[in-house]
Motif scaffolding. Structure first.
Motif, PDB file in Angstrom:
ATOM      1  N   VAL B 144       0.861  -1.184   0.000  1.00 42.50           N
ATOM      2  CA  VAL B 144       0.000   0.000   0.000  1.00 42.50           C
ATOM      3  C   VAL B 144       0.896   1.232   0.000  1.00 42.50           C
ATOM      4  CG1 VAL B 144      -1.703   1.303   1.323  1.00 42.50           C
ATOM      5  CG2 VAL B 144      -1.869  -1.197   1.178  1.00 42.50           C
ATOM      6  N   SER B 145       0.781   2.059  -1.040  1.00 43.77           N
ATOM      7  CA  SER B 145       1.662   3.221  -1.135  1.00 43.77           C
ATOM      8  C   SER B 145       0.984   4.482  -0.618  1.00 43.77           C
ATOM      9  CB  SER B 145       2.133   3.422  -2.576  1.00 43.77           C
ATOM     10  OG  SER B 145       1.013   3.525  -3.432  1.00 43.77           O
ATOM     11  N   ALA B 146      -0.338   4.503  -0.606  1.00 42.55           N
ATOM     12  CA  ALA B 146      -1.025   5.690  -0.085  1.00 42.55           C
ATOM     13  C   ALA B 146      -2.440   5.336   0.318  1.00 42.55           C
ATOM     14  CB  ALA B 146      -1.056   6.795  -1.149  1.00 42.55           C
ATOM     15  N   VAL B 147      -2.950   5.995   1.368  1.00 41.51           N
ATOM     16  CA  VAL B 147      -4.335   5.836   1.821  1.00 41.51           C
ATOM     17  C   VAL B 147      -4.968   7.223   1.780  1.00 41.51           C
ATOM     18  CG1 VAL B 147      -5.826   5.217   3.754  1.00 41.51           C
ATOM     19  CG2 VAL B 147      -3.777   3.862   3.284  1.00 41.51           C
ATOM     20  N   HIS B 148      -6.045   7.349   1.013  1.00 43.30           N
ATOM     21  CA  HIS B 148      -6.649   8.674   0.823  1.00 43.30           C
ATOM     22  C   HIS B 148      -7.997   8.814   1.504  1.00 43.30           C
ATOM     23  CE1 HIS B 148      -3.510   9.577  -1.993  1.00 43.30           C
ATOM     24  NE2 HIS B 148      -3.852   8.589  -2.802  1.00 43.30           N
ATOM     25  N   CYS B 149      -8.302   7.949   2.487  1.00 44.90           N
ATOM     26  CA  CYS B 149      -9.609   8.081   3.141  1.00 44.90           C
ATOM     27  C   CYS B 149      -9.468   7.756   4.617  1.00 44.90           C
ATOM     28  CB  CYS B 149     -10.626   7.143   2.487  1.00 44.90           C
ATOM     29  SG  CYS B 149     -10.188   5.413   2.606  1.00 44.90           S
ATOM     30  N   ARG B 150     -10.466   8.166   5.393  1.00 40.40           N
ATOM     31  CA  ARG B 150     -10.519   7.862   6.819  1.00 40.40           C
ATOM     32  C   ARG B 150     -11.887   7.269   7.131  1.00 40.40           C
ATOM     33  NH1 ARG B 150      -9.153  13.614   9.245  1.00 40.40           N
ATOM     34  NH2 ARG B 150     -10.740  14.001   7.693  1.00 40.40           N
ATOM     35  N   GLU B 151     -11.971   6.558   8.242  1.00 39.12           N
ATOM     36  CA  GLU B 151     -13.278   6.014   8.634  1.00 39.12           C
ATOM     37  C   GLU B 151     -14.237   7.175   8.843  1.00 39.12           C
ATOM     38  OE1 GLU B 151     -12.944   3.191  11.839  1.00 39.12           O
ATOM     39  OE2 GLU B 151     -11.688   1.845  10.635  1.00 39.12           O
ATOM     40  N   GLY B 152     -15.443   7.013   8.324  1.00 37.83           N
ATOM     41  CA  GLY B 152     -16.450   8.068   8.460  1.00 37.83           C
ATOM     42  C   GLY B 152     -16.546   8.962   7.235  1.00 37.83           C
ATOM     43  N   ASP B 153     -15.513   8.915   6.355  1.00 38.42           N
ATOM     44  CA  ASP B 153     -15.551   9.749   5.150  1.00 38.42           C
ATOM     45  C   ASP B 153     -16.687   9.328   4.231  1.00 38.42           C
ATOM     46  OD1 ASP B 153     -13.319  11.068   5.980  1.00 38.42           O
ATOM     47  OD2 ASP B 153     -11.977  10.333   4.395  1.00 38.42           O
ATOM     48  N   LEU B 154     -17.310  10.321   3.606  1.00 38.18           N
ATOM     49  CA  LEU B 154     -18.247  10.045   2.511  1.00 38.18           C
ATOM     50  C   LEU B 154     -17.423  10.137   1.235  1.00 38.18           C
ATOM     51  CD1 LEU B 154     -21.214   9.552   1.723  1.00 38.18           C
ATOM     52  CD2 LEU B 154     -21.431  12.015   1.423  1.00 38.18           C
ATOM     53  N   VAL B 155     -17.355   9.052   0.471  1.00 41.17           N
ATOM     54  CA  VAL B 155     -16.471   9.026  -0.695  1.00 41.17           C
ATOM     55  C   VAL B 155     -17.276   8.917  -1.984  1.00 41.17           C
ATOM     56  CG1 VAL B 155     -14.514   8.133   0.583  1.00 41.17           C
ATOM     57  CG2 VAL B 155     -16.129   6.532  -0.449  1.00 41.17           C
ATOM     58  N   GLN B 156     -16.726   9.464  -3.034  1.00 38.52           N
ATOM     59  CA  GLN B 156     -17.395   9.486  -4.338  1.00 38.52           C
ATOM     60  C   GLN B 156     -16.758   8.456  -5.274  1.00 38.52           C
ATOM     61  OE1 GLN B 156     -20.080  11.259  -5.040  1.00 38.52           O
ATOM     62  NE2 GLN B 156     -20.075  12.175  -2.997  1.00 38.52           N
ATOM     63  N   PRO B 157     -17.511   7.974  -6.232  1.00 34.61           N
ATOM     64  CA  PRO B 157     -16.947   6.983  -7.151  1.00 34.61           C
ATOM     65  C   PRO B 157     -15.836   7.599  -8.000  1.00 34.61           C
ATOM     66  CG  PRO B 157     -19.126   7.699  -7.879  1.00 34.61           C
ATOM     67  CD  PRO B 157     -18.918   8.285  -6.521  1.00 34.61           C
ATOM     68  N   GLY B 158     -14.867   6.779  -8.376  1.00 32.97           N
ATOM     69  CA  GLY B 158     -13.823   7.228  -9.286  1.00 32.97           C
ATOM     70  C   GLY B 158     -12.686   7.944  -8.580  1.00 32.97           C
ATOM     71  N   VAL B 159     -12.828   8.209  -7.285  1.00 34.14           N
ATOM     72  CA  VAL B 159     -11.760   8.885  -6.552  1.00 34.14           C
ATOM     73  C   VAL B 159     -10.969   7.813  -5.799  1.00 34.14           C
ATOM     74  CG1 VAL B 159     -11.248  10.582  -4.761  1.00 34.14           C
ATOM     75  CG2 VAL B 159     -13.178  10.943  -6.311  1.00 34.14           C
ATOM     76  N   ALA B 160      -9.639   7.852  -5.950  1.00 34.77           N
ATOM     77  CA  ALA B 160      -8.817   6.794  -5.356  1.00 34.77           C
ATOM     78  C   ALA B 160      -8.915   6.812  -3.840  1.00 34.77           C
ATOM     79  CB  ALA B 160      -7.369   6.974  -5.788  1.00 34.77           C
ATOM     80  N   LEU B 161      -9.145   5.630  -3.241  1.00 31.60           N
ATOM     81  CA  LEU B 161      -9.156   5.488  -1.790  1.00 31.60           C
ATOM     82  C   LEU B 161      -7.805   4.988  -1.302  1.00 31.60           C
ATOM     83  CD1 LEU B 161     -12.577   3.607  -1.369  1.00 31.60           C
ATOM     84  CD2 LEU B 161     -12.155   6.057  -1.179  1.00 31.60           C
ATOM     85  N   ILE B 162      -7.272   4.025  -2.051  1.00 23.57           N
ATOM     86  CA  ILE B 162      -6.044   3.330  -1.669  1.00 23.57           C
ATOM     87  C   ILE B 162      -5.206   3.214  -2.935  1.00 23.57           C
ATOM     88  CG2 ILE B 162      -5.091   1.100  -0.901  1.00 23.57           C
ATOM     89  CD1 ILE B 162      -6.737   2.130   1.316  1.00 23.57           C
ATOM     90  N   GLU B 163      -3.887   3.420  -2.801  1.00 22.29           N
ATOM     91  CA  GLU B 163      -3.020   3.152  -3.946  1.00 22.29           C
ATOM     92  C   GLU B 163      -2.047   2.044  -3.571  1.00 22.29           C
ATOM     93  OE1 GLU B 163      -1.486   6.583  -6.113  1.00 22.29           O
ATOM     94  OE2 GLU B 163      -3.167   7.719  -5.258  1.00 22.29           O
TER      95      GLU B 163
END
Lengths: 493, 169
Positions: B144-163
């Motif tokens: 895992v090179s990057a994490v772009h979200c946190r618990e509780g986040d509202l996330v949109q499709p097409g946006v990277a969560l994990i790389e």
């Protein structure tokens, strides 16, 4: 009953509002912030905001609903299906507030609300049940041990639940390790109770249910069966009546068993007794699965073949009147099929979809009924169930009903959001479906062929090219002003 | 008007539509597939209710709408989402090994951290939408090179969560 508050949203709220109009009862809709402009709000005589978009703070908030009932001067409450429809605390709160609850007595909801207690009740009424265990200590280990004692594969279910949430098929110990905690979390989140029970998995079972209806004067009837074997993720997508291969003696025995179960629970108003059916013809065996103490999503199938209005009858019975029918006056005539229209992507694990209904055209014609909760231009959000509408067709025979359903779906144009309409057309056309060889694993068994679609035909490309240049005005829906979705690029990639 | 559709298999189709001058409700449309034989020609009749009738020996009825760079078409119960290729436009590079939400959802559990070694199929994030849990699983073996979200986040499709930096094959 003068003024009825409908503690629900979407197509079922609109369905109940229609019955109110016929019964000359005033209707009161409730809505969350996400539904302020929703069709069920416009359909009602009055409408009250009950809270923000998350269901726990609006459609699942007992205090908010009771307050809305008082504020609107309602004297009765219809819970619809889902949300608080099988919540005994809600029924009791209505009663305490002096409101008529359009549904069964609170103690009947409680008796049938726990799958464990319901099984015991059915067994005591002489109705067969599937072998199963509820471990008294609900540890992962105890549940896995129960699963081993029954013998894999087993079904782990939420004791308080329904609708497939908190339910998992567990094939071995490794599955159990991962799936039992997931089922418990889902059960706790959906029903506020993480209690699980484990039962023998019946291979290739049919799911056949019996509609029952009772009044306060001791009358209790059944309104025949609905075949609900076509399911995905344990949720029904196509229901029909009659069941294509239920032998008359089995149908009669199931009807009697359903009435016996309901009577044992002290039942009143509309309810459904669900059975698993194993085997074929006269030799088929049925097992009590659970009782749904509410109106079902698929009630129109029964309305079509029995020629009755179940919601109107619910209102009559709740007001203390007698059932409008006797068992002998009820007959099952012709054939009806319901297709649930979901905003979901069958090719991608039936993932629920959100987005705008840029184009939405319902089919019409003889024997075609559409119960919808949406109109063109609405935006479907992730807050609630992805059911958009129900298509119910009726015809003189099963074959004719299938043809009618397929023809109707082929003109049910929905664009802007993925739906299961193309999937339903392939499903209704499948030789095994046509032959009536159904079981609850039908969709999974044929998932590949049901989800696959040929290459893009030239006609589709030609039709797409007839639209004016991007940004041009195409339909009334496309004209409707600010459009956050046009900037969203995630779709289809 | 001419435009090019890019299909799911990567092939391109050129379409040229022309409205008949004396009849605004009729459009002729030529469809030329990559490497296909000469163009197929269709005559389409537009209905005032948005219906598009494709005339000819096997007439079909269709509906179509435009949404951004996608044209949605319904023909005989099938739905096609067609991507319009924008002339001179350049697409964002595709993130191999990035995971995103399939739909708007809430992150209810984050089960990985940057630097974690993961296998294809591992559940890294659990999303919730419409009261259902949706696991987001690794699509590769790697780190895992990057994490772009946190618990509780509202996330949109097409946006990277994990790389994920994939292992060399």
């Amino acid at each position: 009953m003068v003024r009825l508050l409908i503690a629900n949203r979407g197509e079922i709220a609109i369905r109940i509002i229609r019955a109110c109009r016929e019964a000359r009862i005033e209707s009161v809709a409730v809505y969350s912030d996400a539904d302020a402009g929703a069709p069920h709000v416009s359909a009602a005589d009055r409408a009250l905001r009950i809270g923000p978009a998350p269901a726990p703070e609006s459609y699942l908030s007992i205090p908010a609903l009771i307050e809305a009932a008082h504020a609107s001067g309602a004297d009765a409450v219809h819970p619809g299906y889902g949300f608080l429809s099988e919540n005994a605390a809600f029924a009791r709160a209505c009663e305490a507030a002096g409101l008529i609850f359009v549904g069964p007595p609170t103690d009947a909801i409680e008796r049938m609300g726990s799958k464990i207690a319901a099984r015991e009740l059915a067994r005591s009424a002489g109705v067969p049940v599937v072998p199963g265990i509820t471990p008294p200590y609900q540890t992962d280990g105890a549940l896995a041990e129960a699963a081993r004692a029954i013998g894999y594969p087993v079904l782990v279910k939420a004791a308080a639940g329904g609708g497939g949430r908190g339910m998992r098929t567990v094939g071995d110990d490794r599955d159990a390790h991962e799936l039992i905690p997931a089922a418990r979390r889902e059960a706790a989140a959906a029903f506020g109770d993480g209690t699980l029970y484990v039962e023998r998995l019946i291979e290739r079972p049919r799911h056949v249910e019996i509609q029952v209806m009772g009044d306060a004067h001791g009358n209790l009837v059944h309104l025949f069966e609905r075949e609900c074997s076509v399911q995905r993720r344990h949720q029904k997508i196509v229901e029909e009546s009659p069941s294509p291969s239920l032998a008359p003696p089995v149908r009669a025995a199931m009807g009697a068993a359903a009435v016996a179960s309901a009577r044992a629970a002290g039942y009143r108003n509309a309810g459904t007794v669900e059975f698993l059916l194993e085997g074929e013809g006269d030799a088929a065996r049925f097992y009590f699965l659970e009782m749904n103490t509410r109106l079902q999503v698929e009630h129109p199938v029964t309305e079509a073949v029995a020629g009755v209005d179940l919601v109107l009858a619910q209102l009559l019975v709740a007001a203390g009147e007698r059932l409008p029918w006797s068992q002998d006056s009820l007959i099952q005539r012709g054939h009806a099929i319901e297709c649930r229209i979901y905003a979901e992507d069958p090719a991608n694990g039936f993932l629920p979809q959100a987005g705008p209904l840029r184009l939405y055209r319902e089919p019409r014609g003889p024997g075609i009924r559409v119960d919808a909760g949406v109109v063109e231009g609405n935006t479907i959000t992730v807050n609630y169930d992805p059911l958009l509408a129900k298509l119910i067709v009726s015809a003189e025979s099963r074959d004719a009903a299938i043809e009618r359903a397929v023809a109707a779906l082929r003109e049910y144009a929905v664009l802007g959001i993925r739906t299961n309409i193309p999937f339903l057309i392939r499903l209704l056309g499948h030789p095994e479906f046509r032959a009536g060889r159904l079981h609850t694993g039908f969709v999974d068994a044929h998932l590949g062929e049901l989800s696959s679609r040929g290459p893009v035909p030239a006609e589709a490309l030609a039709a797409a090219a007839t639209l004016p240049a991007a940004g041009g005005q195409v339909t009334a829906a496309a004209r409707s002003a600010p459009d956050p979705w046009s900037t969203l690029t995630g779709w289809g990639r | 008007m001419a435009l090019t559709f890019k299909l799911g298999d990567g092939s391109r189709v050129k379409c040229e539509a022309a409205r008949l001058e004396d009849d605004p409700l009729h459009v002729t449309c030529e469809v030329q597939r990559d490497g296909g034989h000469g163009p197929l020609s269709f005559e389409c009749a537009l209905g005032t209710d948005g219906t598009i009738r494709i005339l000819g020996e096997h007439p079909r009825r269709a509906w179509a709408v435009a949404a951004g760079d996608t044209r949605w078409v319904f023909v005989d119960g099938e739905v096609y989402e067609l991507k319009v290729e924008i002339a001179g436009g350049h697409r964002r590079p595709h993130h191999h090994g990035s995971l995103s939400a399939p739909m708007p959802a809430t992150v209810i559990r984050l089960q990985t951290r940057a630097g974690d070694r993961v296998k294809r199929g591992d559940t890294l994030v659990v999303l919730e939408a419409m009261k259902m849990e949706l696991p987001v699983r690794s699509n590769a073996d790697g780190v895992v090179s990057a994490v772009h979200c946190r618990e509780g986040d509202l996330v949109q499709p097409g946006v990277a969560l994990i790389e994920i930096a994939e292992d060399e094959a």
